[in-house]
Design a protein around this motif. Structure first.
Motif, mmCIF file in Angstrom:
data_model
loop_
_atom_site.group_PDB
_atom_site.id
_atom_site.type_symbol
_atom_site.label_atom_id
_atom_site.label_comp_id
_atom_site.label_asym_id
_atom_site.label_seq_id
_atom_site.Cartn_x
_atom_site.Cartn_y
_atom_site.Cartn_z
ATOM 1 N N GLN A 185 8.059 -6.829 10.605
ATOM 2 C CA GLN A 185 8.842 -5.596 10.688
ATOM 3 C C GLN A 185 10.264 -6.030 11.045
ATOM 4 O OE1 GLN A 185 10.239 -2.313 10.301
ATOM 5 N NE2 GLN A 185 8.067 -1.801 10.619
ATOM 6 N N MET A 186 11.227 -5.782 10.130
ATOM 7 C CA MET A 186 12.550 -6.335 10.424
ATOM 8 C C MET A 186 13.676 -5.604 9.719
ATOM 9 S SD MET A 186 12.904 -9.813 8.127
ATOM 10 C CE MET A 186 13.705 -9.672 6.525
ATOM 11 N N THR A 187 14.774 -5.454 10.429
ATOM 12 C CA THR A 187 16.104 -5.410 9.847
ATOM 13 C C THR A 187 16.852 -6.577 10.481
ATOM 14 O OG1 THR A 187 17.072 -3.920 11.509
ATOM 15 C CG2 THR A 187 16.043 -2.906 9.568
ATOM 16 N N PHE A 199 19.276 -7.474 5.858
ATOM 17 C CA PHE A 199 17.974 -7.359 5.214
ATOM 18 C C PHE A 199 17.196 -6.209 5.838
ATOM 19 C CE2 PHE A 199 19.370 -11.735 5.124
ATOM 20 C CZ PHE A 199 19.053 -12.187 3.849
ATOM 21 N N ARG A 200 16.486 -5.477 5.004
ATOM 22 C CA ARG A 200 15.569 -4.442 5.480
ATOM 23 C C ARG A 200 14.223 -4.655 4.792
ATOM 24 N NH1 ARG A 200 15.306 2.083 4.503
ATOM 25 N NH2 ARG A 200 14.050 2.553 6.366
ATOM 26 N N TYR A 201 13.199 -4.970 5.594
ATOM 27 C CA TYR A 201 11.893 -5.277 5.014
ATOM 28 C C TYR A 201 10.801 -5.139 6.068
ATOM 29 C CZ TYR A 201 7.952 -7.785 3.018
ATOM 30 O OH TYR A 201 6.697 -8.108 2.576
ATOM 31 N N SER A 202 9.631 -4.717 5.639
ATOM 32 C CA SER A 202 8.423 -4.799 6.469
ATOM 33 C C SER A 202 7.225 -4.967 5.557
ATOM 34 C CB SER A 202 8.252 -3.539 7.337
ATOM 35 O OG SER A 202 8.050 -2.396 6.525
ATOM 36 N N THR A 203 6.208 -5.647 6.060
ATOM 37 C CA THR A 203 5.006 -5.898 5.271
ATOM 38 C C THR A 203 4.360 -4.592 4.821
ATOM 39 O OG1 THR A 203 4.649 -7.873 6.641
ATOM 40 C CG2 THR A 203 2.826 -7.177 5.228
ATOM 41 N N SER A 207 9.967 0.235 6.998
ATOM 42 C CA SER A 207 10.844 -0.553 7.852
ATOM 43 C C SER A 207 11.668 0.317 8.792
ATOM 44 C CB SER A 207 11.795 -1.387 6.985
ATOM 45 O OG SER A 207 11.059 -2.230 6.125
ATOM 46 N N ARG A 208 12.180 -0.303 9.841
ATOM 47 C CA ARG A 208 13.087 0.360 10.767
ATOM 48 C C ARG A 208 14.343 0.824 10.015
ATOM 49 N NH1 ARG A 208 8.971 0.278 13.292
ATOM 50 N NH2 ARG A 208 8.584 -0.829 15.248
#
Length: 276
Positions: A185-187, A199-203, A207-208
């Motif tokens: 879970q990331m920005t 970057f904006r991504y989550s599995t 995403s946040r």
């Protein structure tokens, strides 16, 4: 989790970025509107670039941003054209200065909002994948710093999108071996002082929050009576966890699973996918 902002444009005082906006980072440290937690009081940090050194300056503290007098003093005197600022809400690791963002390596800064789920189970495998020459430089205990050093290991200094894709791909691979359904879970924001990558991504595909500012020249035409817009250069770009104000049309959501590259006021939006 956390809240952050990344700024690139004409030099401004830190005060203009982290204190003066209606929904500034300091306000968000107490009353976040879109974060996983309303309060982000487990420390803060700010990094900036200037003409005096290729290495960015960094100030980090475990004090809450809303009450740190040193931050207030610094903000009224430091002026920069590239700034990364972060307020922290820990996901379990210690509240200590070495765990505050942004992290620095050479001319590079890195900050992260989110978490690597099941980090304690994955930590050994992830750490062993880090370049042995980089390993001694790790100072804290967060998943965010480990992700940074994985990206450095996979070539962040040469090709940031590819390096981050490989780092995230490794985390997801290790996560699967430990039975973790949604490891990432990331920005993320990272910069070398000349360019900015976010970057904006989550599995899980949820995403946040992450936003970028609309074109300043267009906003200036729409709101000619707004004095703030007249003080900003057309090249100004700000990427934030949540909007800094309520001006209609001023903020656009950064799409899910994407990488935004900014250089000299130009933006390029790319799809982001982890690499095996």
């Amino acid at each position: 989790m956390c809240r952050w902002l990344a700024y690139t444009g004409s030099p401004v005082l830190l005060d203009d970025l982290i204190y003066k906006p209606t929904n500034s980072l300091v306000v968000q440290s107490l009353h976040s509107r879109l974060g996983a937690e309303a309060t982000n009081g487990d420390g803060f940090g700010v990094g900036w670039y200037d003409e005096h050194s290729p290495t960015p300056g960094v100030f980090r503290s475990i004090e809450p941003a809303w009450s740190d007098r040193n931050l207030r003093e610094l903000a009224e005197h430091v002026r920069s054209g590239v700034v990364l600022a972060h307020i922290r809400a820990t996901s379990g690791t210690a509240v200590q200065q070495t765990n505050c963002h942004p992290f620095r390596h050479g001319r590079w800064l890195w900050m992260h909002n989110g978490l690597l789920a099941g980090f304690s189970a994955m930590k050994r495998d992830l750490v062993l994948a880090i370049d042995p020459e980089l390993f001694p430089l790790i100072e804290g205990s967060t998943d965010s710093e480990i992700l940074f050093y994985l990206a450095l290991t996979f070539g962040l200094e040469d090709d940031p999108p590819a390096a981050v894709a490989r780092a995230v791909g490794l985390v997801e691979q290790v996560g699967r071996t430990h039975g973790i359904a949604f490891p990432v879970q990331m920005t993320v924001a990272t910069s070398d002082g000349a360019r900015l990558w976010t970057f904006r991504y989550s599995t899980e595909g949820q995403s946040r929050s992450l936003f970028r500012n609309a074109d300043v020249a267009v906003l200036r035409e729409q709101y000619p009576e707004n004095p703030v817009l007249h003080d900003l250069a057309d090249s100004t770009r700000i990427v934030v966890s949540e909007p800094l104000g309520d001006l209609k049309g001023a903020w656009h959501e950064v799409p899910e699973s994407s990488c935004l590259v900014i250089e000299d006021g130009r933006e390029e939006l790319q799809p982001f996918r982890p690499a095996a």
